[in-house]
Design an enzyme around this catalytic site. Structure first.
Site, PDB file in Angstrom:
ATOM      1  N   SER A  48      46.986  36.353 -48.825  1.00  7.84           N
ATOM      2  CA  SER A  48      48.191  36.028 -49.604  1.00  7.84           C
ATOM      3  C   SER A  48      49.267  35.487 -48.681  1.00  7.84           C
ATOM      4  CB  SER A  48      48.712  37.277 -50.327  1.00  7.84           C
ATOM      5  OG  SER A  48      47.696  37.832 -51.121  1.00  7.84           O
ATOM      6  N   TYR A  53      49.147  38.440 -55.939  1.00  2.00           N
ATOM      7  CA  TYR A  53      49.167  37.069 -55.430  1.00  2.00           C
ATOM      8  C   TYR A  53      47.744  36.642 -55.050  1.00  2.00           C
ATOM      9  CZ  TYR A  53      51.713  32.904 -54.313  1.00  2.00           C
ATOM     10  OH  TYR A  53      52.216  31.632 -54.362  1.00  2.00           O
ATOM     11  N   PHE A  54      46.926  36.605 -56.102  1.00  2.30           N
ATOM     12  CA  PHE A  54      45.474  36.509 -55.908  1.00  2.30           C
ATOM     13  C   PHE A  54      45.020  35.193 -55.294  1.00  2.30           C
ATOM     14  CE2 PHE A  54      45.032  39.513 -59.755  1.00  2.30           C
ATOM     15  CZ  PHE A  54      45.253  40.598 -58.927  1.00  2.30           C
ATOM     16  N   HIS A  55      43.932  35.322 -54.546  1.00  2.00           N
ATOM     17  CA  HIS A  55      43.182  34.177 -54.042  1.00  2.00           C
ATOM     18  C   HIS A  55      41.706  34.508 -54.241  1.00  2.00           C
ATOM     19  CE1 HIS A  55      42.448  36.761 -50.615  1.00  2.00           C
ATOM     20  NE2 HIS A  55      43.749  36.859 -50.386  1.00  2.00           N
ATOM     21  N   HIS A  57      40.299  38.038 -53.354  1.00  2.00           N
ATOM     22  CA  HIS A  57      40.503  39.102 -54.350  1.00  2.00           C
ATOM     23  C   HIS A  57      39.499  38.946 -55.496  1.00  2.00           C
ATOM     24  CE1 HIS A  57      44.819  38.810 -52.805  1.00  2.00           C
ATOM     25  NE2 HIS A  57      44.570  40.089 -52.663  1.00  2.00           N
ATOM     26  N   GLN A 112      53.691  51.119 -46.958  1.00  2.00           N
ATOM     27  CA  GLN A 112      52.853  50.549 -45.903  1.00  2.00           C
ATOM     28  C   GLN A 112      53.548  49.418 -45.150  1.00  2.00           C
ATOM     29  OE1 GLN A 112      49.747  49.465 -48.862  1.00  2.00           O
ATOM     30  NE2 GLN A 112      49.491  47.605 -47.660  1.00  2.00           N
ATOM     31  N   GLY A 157      37.892  44.656 -49.127  1.00  2.00           N
ATOM     32  CA  GLY A 157      37.442  43.524 -48.323  1.00  2.00           C
ATOM     33  C   GLY A 157      37.385  43.904 -46.851  1.00  2.00           C
ATOM     34  N   GLN A 203      41.419  48.850 -42.300  1.00  2.92           N
ATOM     35  CA  GLN A 203      41.736  49.519 -43.567  1.00  2.92           C
ATOM     36  C   GLN A 203      40.455  50.051 -44.220  1.00  2.92           C
ATOM     37  OE1 GLN A 203      44.640  47.948 -46.565  1.00  2.92           O
ATOM     38  NE2 GLN A 203      42.821  47.162 -47.550  1.00  2.92           N
TER      39      GLN A 203
HETATM   40  P1  AMP Z   1      45.731  42.816 -50.535  1.00  2.00           P
HETATM   41  O1  AMP Z   1      46.176  42.300 -51.866  1.00  2.00           O
HETATM   42  O2  AMP Z   1      46.016  41.878 -49.397  1.00  2.00           O
HETATM   43  O3  AMP Z   1      46.138  44.234 -50.275  1.00  2.00           O
HETATM   44  O4  AMP Z   1      44.144  42.854 -50.601  1.00  2.00           O
HETATM   45  C1  AMP Z   1      43.466  43.533 -51.619  1.00  2.00           C
HETATM   46  C2  AMP Z   1      42.017  43.616 -51.271  1.00  2.00           C
HETATM   47  O5  AMP Z   1      41.487  42.293 -51.104  1.00  2.00           O
HETATM   48  C3  AMP Z   1      41.755  44.366 -49.951  1.00  2.00           C
HETATM   49  O6  AMP Z   1      40.589  45.159 -50.081  1.00  2.00           O
HETATM   50  C4  AMP Z   1      41.538  43.223 -48.989  1.00  2.00           C
HETATM   51  O7  AMP Z   1      40.736  43.587 -47.878  1.00  2.00           O
HETATM   52  C5  AMP Z   1      40.821  42.230 -49.869  1.00  2.00           C
HETATM   53  N1  AMP Z   1      40.910  40.875 -49.304  1.00  2.00           N
HETATM   54  C6  AMP Z   1      42.033  40.235 -48.894  1.00  2.00           C
HETATM   55  N2  AMP Z   1      41.713  39.026 -48.388  1.00  2.00           N
HETATM   56  C7  AMP Z   1      40.359  38.920 -48.457  1.00  2.00           C
HETATM   57  C8  AMP Z   1      39.417  37.914 -48.080  1.00  2.00           C
HETATM   58  N3  AMP Z   1      39.796  36.770 -47.533  1.00  2.00           N
HETATM   59  N4  AMP Z   1      38.105  38.161 -48.289  1.00  2.00           N
HETATM   60  C9  AMP Z   1      37.700  39.329 -48.850  1.00  2.00           C
HETATM   61  N5  AMP Z   1      38.536  40.320 -49.236  1.00  2.00           N
HETATM   62  C10 AMP Z   1      39.841  40.104 -49.041  1.00  2.00           C
END
Ligand code: AMP
Length: 283
Positions: free
Chosen positions: A186, A32-34, A37, A61, A147, A153
């Site tokens: 997300s 569910y990219f933004h 990601h 998790q 991130g 984490q």
């Molecule tokens: P997730 O899909 O939420 O598990 O995130 C995947 C990766 O994207 C993890 O390393 C998160 O820390 C990173 N991430 C999520 N949101 C952001 C953001 N706003 N800025 C930078 N990295 C992010």
């Protein structure tokens, strides 16, 4: 760009790339990219010959009362976005590949997981370190990019990689924010329109903390008191924690010295949001 669902196929591709002397970079995600990601992917792309990302909503998790079943998913959309940033491989494993019947092994980082989100999500980081260990063994990357939005984490994964002598480098990148300052997540899709201004109190309180620090305040309790008031003044907010910790041990500190991080988790309506700020860094 190819999509790989099988663990064995990913391992043999990575093995073959390594034999050819190619470098592999890796971005693990739950999809569910933004833009947050995508920023990690763009950086990871520059580091290596082959960029692998994973899309896997990891059940271990999520706690029993958390949002696993309603976590947002849209593979078609993610596929197109990944293609646009030049991803080479999407690892998209089904649960039975990751946790087959009789699965029983977990990785636990003892101390950095105790405080902050570990207080209200006691099994969360065990799930994160377990899935990341598995993904590192499957993808065999030289570099894995995380991130700092998920600061605990990031610190925990770095600790695990050092403690277990895993042969890869962990890179942390800054939080990507919306134009109004809200940290991209997300989970922001869950926010109702009227909750958005309350959600903005997270970043506003981090900015307030930095301003107090700039004016010479070094007592954590003073900064926590003011930021707590700010967040409580907004509608539909419920504070999980607001803390100031040592940036590498994540132990609470009374007086702010070098490398301190302020971290907070707040429920806005039914959506739990997290954010953090390392004192002295820019937003
Ligand atoms: P997730 O899909 O939420 O598990 O995130 C995947 C990766 O994207 C993890 O390393 C998160 O820390 C990173 N991430 C999520 N949101 C952001 C953001 N706003 N800025 C930078 N990295 C992010």
């Amino acid at each position: 760009m190819i999509v790989i669902e099988s663990v064995a196929a990913m391992q043999s591709m990575s093995e073959s790339l390594r034999r050819q002397g190619k470098k592999i970079s890796f971005v693990p995600t739950m999809g569910y990219f933004h833009e947050g990601h995508l920023a990690l992917m763009r950086e990871a792309k520059k580091m290596a010959d082959c960029l692998v990302i994973s899309i896997y909503v990891n059940p271990t998790q999520f706690g029993p009362k958390e949002d696993l079943s309603k976590y947002p998913r849209n593979f078609e959309r993610d596929y197109k976005m990944a293609q646009n940033v030049g991803v080479d491989v999407i690892l998209y494993p089904p649960d039975k590949e990751m946790y087959p019947e009789n699965y029983q092994t977990y990785v636990l980082v003892e101390k950095t997981t105790q405080n902050l989100c570990g207080l209200s999500r006691p099994s969360h980081f065990r799930g994160v370190t377990t899935v990341c260990s598995k993904l590192f063994n499957i993808v065999k990357p030289h570099y894995a990019v995380f991130g700092k939005k998920d600061y605990q984490q990031y610190v925990t994964i770095k600790r695990m990689v050092a403690d277990l002598n895993m042969d890869l480098e962990i890179i942390g990148l800054p939080t990507v924010r919306e134009a109004d300052g809200l940290a991209m997540s997300s989970r922001n899709v869950y926010l109702q329109e009227n909750e958005r201004s309350s959600a903005l109190k997270l970043v506003e309180s981090l900015k307030l903390a930095q301003r107090m620090y700039d004016q010479g305040e070094r007592k954590s309790s003073m900064i926590i008191k003011e930021t707590t008031n700010l967040i409580k003044s907004a509608l539909d907010t419920e504070i999980d924690y607001i803390k100031i910790c040592d940036g590498s041990t994540l132990v609470d500190i009374e007086n702010i010295t070098a490398e301190a991080v302020m971290a907070l988790a707040v429920k806005v309506g039914t959506t739990r949001l997290i954010d953090n700020h390392v004192f002295g860094e820019t937003f």
